[in-house]
Design a protein around this motif. Structure first.
Motif, PDB file in Angstrom:
ATOM      1  N   UNK A  10       0.814  -1.213   0.000  1.00  0.00           N
ATOM      2  CA  UNK A  10       0.000   0.000   0.000  1.00  0.00           C
ATOM      3  C   UNK A  10       0.847   1.263   0.000  1.00  0.00           C
ATOM      4  N   UNK A  11       2.058   1.218   0.562  1.00  0.00           N
ATOM      5  CA  UNK A  11       2.942   2.387   0.546  1.00  0.00           C
ATOM      6  C   UNK A  11       3.349   2.722  -0.886  1.00  0.00           C
ATOM      7  N   UNK A  12       3.718   1.709  -1.659  1.00  0.00           N
ATOM      8  CA  UNK A  12       4.088   1.928  -3.067  1.00  0.00           C
ATOM      9  C   UNK A  12       2.887   2.403  -3.876  1.00  0.00           C
ATOM     10  N   UNK A  13       1.733   1.773  -3.646  1.00  0.00           N
ATOM     11  CA  UNK A  13       0.519   2.171  -4.367  1.00  0.00           C
ATOM     12  C   UNK A  13       0.114   3.592  -3.988  1.00  0.00           C
ATOM     13  N   UNK A  14       0.285   3.958  -2.720  1.00  0.00           N
ATOM     14  CA  UNK A  14      -0.004   5.324  -2.275  1.00  0.00           C
ATOM     15  C   UNK A  14       0.838   6.327  -3.051  1.00  0.00           C
ATOM     16  N   UNK A  15       2.137   6.076  -3.157  1.00  0.00           N
ATOM     17  CA  UNK A  15       3.019   6.983  -3.893  1.00  0.00           C
ATOM     18  C   UNK A  15       2.594   7.104  -5.356  1.00  0.00           C
ATOM     19  N   UNK A  16       2.271   5.980  -5.965  1.00  0.00           N
ATOM     20  CA  UNK A  16       1.835   5.968  -7.371  1.00  0.00           C
ATOM     21  C   UNK A  16       0.542   6.776  -7.554  1.00  0.00           C
ATOM     22  N   UNK A  17      -0.423   6.546  -6.671  1.00  0.00           N
ATOM     23  CA  UNK A  17      -1.709   7.241  -6.792  1.00  0.00           C
ATOM     24  C   UNK A  17      -1.596   8.728  -6.466  1.00  0.00           C
ATOM     25  N   UNK A  18      -0.753   9.083  -5.508  1.00  0.00           N
ATOM     26  CA  UNK A  18      -0.564  10.503  -5.217  1.00  0.00           C
ATOM     27  C   UNK A  18       0.047  11.220  -6.422  1.00  0.00           C
ATOM     28  N   UNK A  19       0.975  10.570  -7.120  1.00  0.00           N
ATOM     29  CA  UNK A  19       1.536  11.164  -8.339  1.00  0.00           C
ATOM     30  C   UNK A  19       0.454  11.360  -9.402  1.00  0.00           C
ATOM     31  N   UNK A  20      -0.445  10.386  -9.541  1.00  0.00           N
ATOM     32  CA  UNK A  20      -1.560  10.520 -10.483  1.00  0.00           C
ATOM     33  C   UNK A  20      -2.493  11.655 -10.070  1.00  0.00           C
ATOM     34  N   UNK A  28      -7.565  13.971  -7.649  1.00  0.00           N
ATOM     35  CA  UNK A  28      -7.900  12.701  -7.009  1.00  0.00           C
ATOM     36  C   UNK A  28      -7.424  11.523  -7.853  1.00  0.00           C
ATOM     37  N   UNK A  29      -7.192  10.412  -7.178  1.00  0.00           N
ATOM     38  CA  UNK A  29      -6.928   9.141  -7.857  1.00  0.00           C
ATOM     39  C   UNK A  29      -7.358   8.032  -6.909  1.00  0.00           C
ATOM     40  N   UNK A  30      -7.764   6.903  -7.469  1.00  0.00           N
ATOM     41  CA  UNK A  30      -8.230   5.786  -6.650  1.00  0.00           C
ATOM     42  C   UNK A  30      -7.925   4.474  -7.343  1.00  0.00           C
ATOM     43  N   UNK A  31      -7.858   3.430  -6.521  1.00  0.00           N
ATOM     44  CA  UNK A  31      -7.607   2.095  -7.043  1.00  0.00           C
ATOM     45  C   UNK A  31      -8.281   1.085  -6.124  1.00  0.00           C
ATOM     46  N   UNK A  32      -9.074   0.183  -6.704  1.00  0.00           N
ATOM     47  CA  UNK A  32      -9.673  -0.899  -5.923  1.00  0.00           C
ATOM     48  C   UNK A  32      -8.589  -1.874  -5.520  1.00  0.00           C
ATOM     49  N   UNK A  40     -15.435  -4.688   0.174  1.00  0.00           N
ATOM     50  CA  UNK A  40     -14.698  -3.995  -0.877  1.00  0.00           C
ATOM     51  C   UNK A  40     -13.768  -2.999  -0.216  1.00  0.00           C
ATOM     52  N   UNK A  41     -12.568  -2.856  -0.787  1.00  0.00           N
ATOM     53  CA  UNK A  41     -11.621  -1.871  -0.290  1.00  0.00           C
ATOM     54  C   UNK A  41     -11.038  -1.111  -1.470  1.00  0.00           C
ATOM     55  N   UNK A  42     -10.880   0.183  -1.265  1.00  0.00           N
ATOM     56  CA  UNK A  42     -10.266   1.034  -2.282  1.00  0.00           C
ATOM     57  C   UNK A  42      -9.290   1.974  -1.600  1.00  0.00           C
ATOM     58  N   UNK A  43      -8.194   2.236  -2.276  1.00  0.00           N
ATOM     59  CA  UNK A  43      -7.235   3.223  -1.819  1.00  0.00           C
ATOM     60  C   UNK A  43      -7.517   4.497  -2.595  1.00  0.00           C
ATOM     61  N   UNK A  44      -7.777   5.581  -1.879  1.00  0.00           N
ATOM     62  CA  UNK A  44      -8.070   6.868  -2.503  1.00  0.00           C
ATOM     63  C   UNK A  44      -7.003   7.871  -2.104  1.00  0.00           C
ATOM     64  N   UNK A  45      -6.658   8.751  -3.040  1.00  0.00           N
ATOM     65  CA  UNK A  45      -5.710   9.820  -2.752  1.00  0.00           C
ATOM     66  C   UNK A  45      -6.309  11.142  -3.196  1.00  0.00           C
ATOM     67  N   UNK A  46      -6.048  12.185  -2.414  1.00  0.00           N
ATOM     68  CA  UNK A  46      -6.497  13.543  -2.720  1.00  0.00           C
ATOM     69  C   UNK A  46      -5.313  14.478  -2.493  1.00  0.00           C
ATOM     70  N   UNK A  47      -5.191  15.484  -3.334  1.00  0.00           N
ATOM     71  CA  UNK A  47      -4.159  16.489  -3.104  1.00  0.00           C
ATOM     72  C   UNK A  47      -4.680  17.517  -2.106  1.00  0.00           C
TER      73      UNK A  47
END
Length: 113
Positions: A10-20, A28-32, A40-47
């Motif tokens: 999740x740390x790597x995915x967080x970095x990837x999604x924050x860049x997106x 915003x970016x998100x990934x199931x 259901x779980x999704x990782x969401x990122x917001x600037x």
């Protein structure tokens, strides 16, 4: 029963999604990350400064902040959440605003309506 076992960092995915999110007009970016029979779980990122406008709440869900901080607002209440905080999402319309770049894990129980 199907074996859905797999590992995600999740740390790597967080970095990837924050860049997106930083390059997206929406901020915003998100990934199931998991979809099972009842969960259901999704990782969401917001600037920083990005708001997810008021929306309906799922019947049962949690929000876990992995990085950064957010405000979750519902009705007349606001909760300030930061990295490490886990909160049950209230069962009413709510919004989420990022105070700084944030990543959070949204977990939703799907077998209730």
């Amino acid at each position: 029963m199907t074996d859905n076992s797999h590992t995600q960092n999740l740390a790597e995915l967080t970095d990837e999604l924050l860049n997106k999110a930083r390059s997206a007009n929406s901020g915003r970016a998100a990934h199931g990350v998991y979809s099972g029979q009842y969960l259901k779980q999704a990782l969401l990122t917001l600037t920083a400064g990005t708001t997810m406008a008021e929306h309906d709440s799922p019947p049962e869900a949690t929000l876990q902040v992995l990085k950064g901080s957010v405000a979750l607002s519902a009705a007349e209440e606001t909760w300030e959440l930061r990295s490490g905080d886990l909160m049950t999402i209230p069962p009413q319309r709510h919004s989420v605003t990022a105070h700084e770049d944030v990543a959070f894990l949204l977990t939703i129980r799907t077998d209730v309506s």
